[in-house]
Design a protein around this motif. Structure first.
Motif, PDB file in Angstrom:
ATOM      1  N   THR A  11       0.827  -1.200   0.000  1.00  0.00           N
ATOM      2  CA  THR A  11       0.000   0.000   0.000  1.00  0.00           C
ATOM      3  C   THR A  11       0.862   1.250   0.000  1.00  0.00           C
ATOM      4  O   THR A  11       0.585   2.215  -0.727  1.00  0.00           O
ATOM      5  CB  THR A  11      -0.952   0.001   1.212  1.00  0.00           C
ATOM      6  N   LYS A  15       1.006   4.162  -2.886  1.00  0.00           N
ATOM      7  CA  LYS A  15       0.767   5.560  -2.554  1.00  0.00           C
ATOM      8  C   LYS A  15       1.925   6.434  -3.018  1.00  0.00           C
ATOM      9  O   LYS A  15       1.717   7.537  -3.532  1.00  0.00           O
ATOM     10  CB  LYS A  15       0.538   5.729  -1.056  1.00  0.00           C
ATOM     11  N   LYS A  19       1.569   9.422  -6.097  1.00  0.00           N
ATOM     12  CA  LYS A  19       1.844  10.846  -5.908  1.00  0.00           C
ATOM     13  C   LYS A  19       2.555  11.447  -7.119  1.00  0.00           C
ATOM     14  O   LYS A  19       2.342  12.602  -7.453  1.00  0.00           O
ATOM     15  CB  LYS A  19       2.697  11.059  -4.656  1.00  0.00           C
TER      16      LYS A  19
END
Length: 115
Positions: A11, A15, A19
């Motif tokens: 995860t 993430k 970005k």
């Protein structure tokens, strides 16, 4: 490493990757335009199919109508004299000849333009 720790690590990687990614400028406008264009083309195609189906149904209905519907008169390709019979109906063969003439004129005009 447990399943929960592995899920957290994956995860966090996703993430971090997310970005750095963004859609290009003006993407939403182009996307909405293409969706609208596809909807309009689909509506035009649907309308064309409905019109073609209606034309085919009308042609089949005219061709297969019973002779009693025309008042018992024999169908003819040419018009009779005005005083003999006052029918205003169109024979099936005349309708088909008219459609054939329309399509042949379109082809011949294209040939003339090409020359």
């Amino acid at each position: 490493m447990s399943d929960e720790e592995l899920d957290r690590a994956i995860t966090e990687r996703f993430k971090a990757y997310e970005k750095g990614i963004s859609l290009p400028d003006g993407f939403s406008g182009r996307f909405l335009g293409s969706v609208r264009q596809k909807r309009a083309l689909r509506r035009i195609r649907t309308l064309g199919l409905i019109c073609a189906a209606a034309a085919v149904c009308a042609t089949v209905a005219v061709i297969t109508r019973p002779a009693a519907a025309s008042g018992g008169a024999r169908p003819v390709l040419t018009a009779r004299t005005a005083g003999a019979d006052k029918t205003t109906g169109v024979s099936c063969w005349m309708l088909l000849g008219y459609l054939r003439e329309c399509f042949s004129r379109a082809r011949s005009s294209r040939r003339k333009e090409e020359e």
